[in-house]
Design an enzyme around this catalytic site. Structure first.
Site, PDB file in Angstrom:
ATOM      1  N   ASP A   1       0.761  -1.306   0.075  1.00 21.75           N
ATOM      2  CA  ASP A   1      -0.075  -0.054  -0.012  1.00 21.75           C
ATOM      3  C   ASP A   1       0.795   1.195   0.083  1.00 21.75           C
ATOM      4  O   ASP A   1       1.898   1.197   0.053  1.00 21.75           O
ATOM      5  CB  ASP A   1      -0.974  -0.098   1.324  1.00 21.75           C
ATOM      6  CG  ASP A   1      -2.011   1.104   1.296  1.00 21.75           C
ATOM      7  OD1 ASP A   1      -2.319   1.491   0.118  1.00 21.75           O
ATOM      8  OD2 ASP A   1      -2.524   1.573   2.254  1.00 21.75           O
ATOM      9  N   SER A   2       0.229   2.308  -0.192  1.00 19.88           N
ATOM     10  CA  SER A   2       0.900   3.605  -0.067  1.00 19.88           C
ATOM     11  C   SER A   2       1.441   4.091   1.250  1.00 19.88           C
ATOM     12  O   SER A   2       2.383   4.653   1.457  1.00 19.88           O
ATOM     13  CB  SER A   2       0.206   4.747  -0.798  1.00 19.88           C
ATOM     14  OG  SER A   2      -0.699   4.858  -0.075  1.00 19.88           O
TER      15      SER A   2
ATOM     16  N   TYR B   1      -1.157   8.548  -2.456  1.00 19.06           N
ATOM     17  CA  TYR B   1      -1.277   8.212  -4.125  1.00 19.06           C
ATOM     18  C   TYR B   1      -2.259   9.101  -4.936  1.00 19.06           C
ATOM     19  O   TYR B   1      -2.494   9.374  -5.852  1.00 19.06           O
ATOM     20  CB  TYR B   1      -1.413   6.911  -4.450  1.00 19.06           C
ATOM     21  CG  TYR B   1      -0.219   5.929  -4.388  1.00 19.06           C
ATOM     22  CD1 TYR B   1       0.991   6.416  -4.277  1.00 19.06           C
ATOM     23  CD2 TYR B   1      -0.295   4.659  -4.596  1.00 19.06           C
ATOM     24  CE1 TYR B   1       2.095   5.908  -3.984  1.00 19.06           C
ATOM     25  CE2 TYR B   1       0.796   3.771  -4.426  1.00 19.06           C
ATOM     26  CZ  TYR B   1       1.993   4.465  -4.274  1.00 19.06           C
ATOM     27  OH  TYR B   1       3.145   3.518  -4.281  1.00 19.06           O
ATOM     28  N   GLY B   2      -3.502   9.464  -4.082  1.00 20.67           N
ATOM     29  CA  GLY B   2      -4.418  10.060  -4.638  1.00 20.67           C
ATOM     30  C   GLY B   2      -4.074  11.192  -5.330  1.00 20.67           C
ATOM     31  O   GLY B   2      -5.094  11.762  -6.049  1.00 20.67           O
TER      32      GLY B   2
ATOM     33  N   CYS C   1      -4.456  -1.541  -1.888  1.00 24.23           N
ATOM     34  CA  CYS C   1      -4.613   0.003  -2.141  1.00 24.23           C
ATOM     35  C   CYS C   1      -5.553   0.110  -3.157  1.00 24.23           C
ATOM     36  O   CYS C   1      -5.189  -0.214  -4.612  1.00 24.23           O
ATOM     37  CB  CYS C   1      -3.390   0.588  -2.555  1.00 24.23           C
ATOM     38  SG  CYS C   1      -3.420   2.344  -2.864  1.00 24.23           S
ATOM     39  N   ASN C   2      -6.537   0.884  -3.085  1.00 27.01           N
ATOM     40  CA  ASN C   2      -7.478   0.888  -4.454  1.00 27.01           C
ATOM     41  C   ASN C   2      -7.178   1.731  -5.287  1.00 27.01           C
ATOM     42  O   ASN C   2      -7.343   1.564  -6.521  1.00 27.01           O
ATOM     43  CB  ASN C   2      -8.898   1.548  -3.685  1.00 27.01           C
ATOM     44  CG  ASN C   2      -9.786   0.473  -2.868  1.00 27.01           C
ATOM     45  OD1 ASN C   2      -9.578   0.241  -1.595  1.00 27.01           O
ATOM     46  ND2 ASN C   2     -10.676  -0.269  -3.299  1.00 27.01           N
ATOM     47  N   THR C   3      -6.477   2.712  -5.042  1.00 30.47           N
ATOM     48  CA  THR C   3      -5.753   3.734  -6.023  1.00 30.47           C
ATOM     49  C   THR C   3      -4.816   2.971  -7.039  1.00 30.47           C
ATOM     50  O   THR C   3      -4.816   3.211  -8.057  1.00 30.47           O
ATOM     51  CB  THR C   3      -5.475   5.020  -5.402  1.00 30.47           C
ATOM     52  OG1 THR C   3      -6.242   5.783  -4.446  1.00 30.47           O
ATOM     53  CG2 THR C   3      -4.582   5.802  -6.213  1.00 30.47           C
TER      54      THR C   3
ATOM     55  N   CYS D   1     -11.088   2.903   0.209  1.00 33.48           N
ATOM     56  CA  CYS D   1      -9.756   3.033   0.280  1.00 33.48           C
ATOM     57  C   CYS D   1      -9.584   2.410   1.607  1.00 33.48           C
ATOM     58  O   CYS D   1     -10.251   2.566   2.483  1.00 33.48           O
ATOM     59  CB  CYS D   1      -9.346   4.611   0.477  1.00 33.48           C
ATOM     60  SG  CYS D   1      -7.885   4.900   0.744  1.00 33.48           S
TER      61      CYS D   1
ATOM     62  N   HIS E   1      -7.229   2.917   3.461  1.00 32.38           N
ATOM     63  CA  HIS E   1      -7.079   3.990   4.999  1.00 32.38           C
ATOM     64  C   HIS E   1      -8.364   4.159   5.503  1.00 32.38           C
ATOM     65  O   HIS E   1      -8.399   4.446   6.653  1.00 32.38           O
ATOM     66  CB  HIS E   1      -6.268   5.266   4.172  1.00 32.38           C
ATOM     67  CG  HIS E   1      -5.257   5.138   4.060  1.00 32.38           C
ATOM     68  ND1 HIS E   1      -4.524   4.605   2.787  1.00 32.38           N
ATOM     69  CD2 HIS E   1      -3.816   5.491   4.578  1.00 32.38           C
ATOM     70  CE1 HIS E   1      -3.272   4.780   2.888  1.00 32.38           C
ATOM     71  NE2 HIS E   1      -2.760   5.403   3.852  1.00 32.38           N
TER      72      HIS E   1
END
Length: 255
Positions: free
Chosen positions: A7-8, A39-40, A71-73, A183, A185
């Protein structure tokens, strides 16, 4: 060989926690790209480069059984190309919009899908909506501030709740039956979100589905064995001991 969660930042820890509960005897590696979080706010091309560089860093040090892009992004912008680049299984995240719609179908209520702005504008998310029977019943909301709060270790409190109130203000939440946390997070803020939404609204995320897919791909079955501590290695793109301690601390505070 280790199962890698990437993940970020700290968000993917929530997915790895679910994996550890079902498969406590597996060996895991958690990698956070703390050098480039969040990342977004980056371009698609930048995010793909970040992820590829981090995976190459992992492969230079460990043998990998599979990588879960928790991480969805990163999933939305990079997973297809990553699968072409690497031969081992790469499993991505998907916002739980489809199951949310199924849950609210009989009530006629709407679904509020939250994510980072980059996830919401990517083709992958639009294709997901295009596959749904009733995409017009899905509204979207970007919550990039929650990523910043999570990375700062602020998971509740007046600042968090005021931010959420401001973001929810344009929506008549009584019309919604579910909110989707798109997300990883955001999962840290489930309790704060539940306090601010109507009691009938469900809070849904894609973590369980991701772990289920991981188990299917790796042909793993839920283990009944108990271990005192899961075997986890923590890494970050910054590579500092402080980063590693932060990741482990966040993991241990998860319920």
């Amino acid at each position: 060989m280790r199962i890698v969660f990437f993940d970020s930042g700290v968000g993917g820890l929530t997915v790895m926690r679910d994996a550890c509960r079902k498969l406590p005897s597996e060996s895991y590696l958690y990698y956070a790209d703390t050098l480039n979080v969040p990342y977004g706010t980056h371009s698609k091309e930048e995010v793909y480069g970040f992820v590829a560089d981090c995976i190459d860093d992992i492969l230079s040090r460990y043998e990998v059984r599979a990588i879960i892009i928790a991480c969805n992004t990163a999933t939305s912008v990079a997973v297809d190309d990553l699968r072409k680049r690497y031969s081992f299984p790469i499993i991505g995240m998907e916002p739980a919009v489809k199951p949310a719609l199924q849950v609210v179908r009989e009530s006629g209520r709407r679904v509020l899908a939250t994510a980072t702005p980059l996830t919401l504008k990517e083709d992958k998310f639009r294709r997901l909506l295009g596959k749904l029977e009733e995409p017009s019943r899905v509204d979207t909301l970007g919550l990039p501030g929650l990523v910043r709060f999570a990375e700062d270790g602020t998971f509740d409190g007046p600042e968090v709740r005021e931010y959420l109130r401001e973001q929810f203000a344009p929506f008549d939440l009584e019309r919604y039956g579910a909110i989707v946390l798109g997300c990883t997070h955001f999962v840290f803020f489930k309790d704060a979100i539940r306090e601010l939404i109507p009691v009938h609204m469900l809070v849904m995320d894609g973590n369980a589905g991701t772990v289920k897919q991981m188990m299917r791909v790796l042909e793993l079955e839920e283990s009944s064995g108990q271990v005192s501590e899961p075997d986890i290695v923590y890494m970050s793109s910054l590579g500092t001991e402080e980063d590693k301690r932060k990741l482990e601390s966040c993991f241990r505070r998860l319920p």
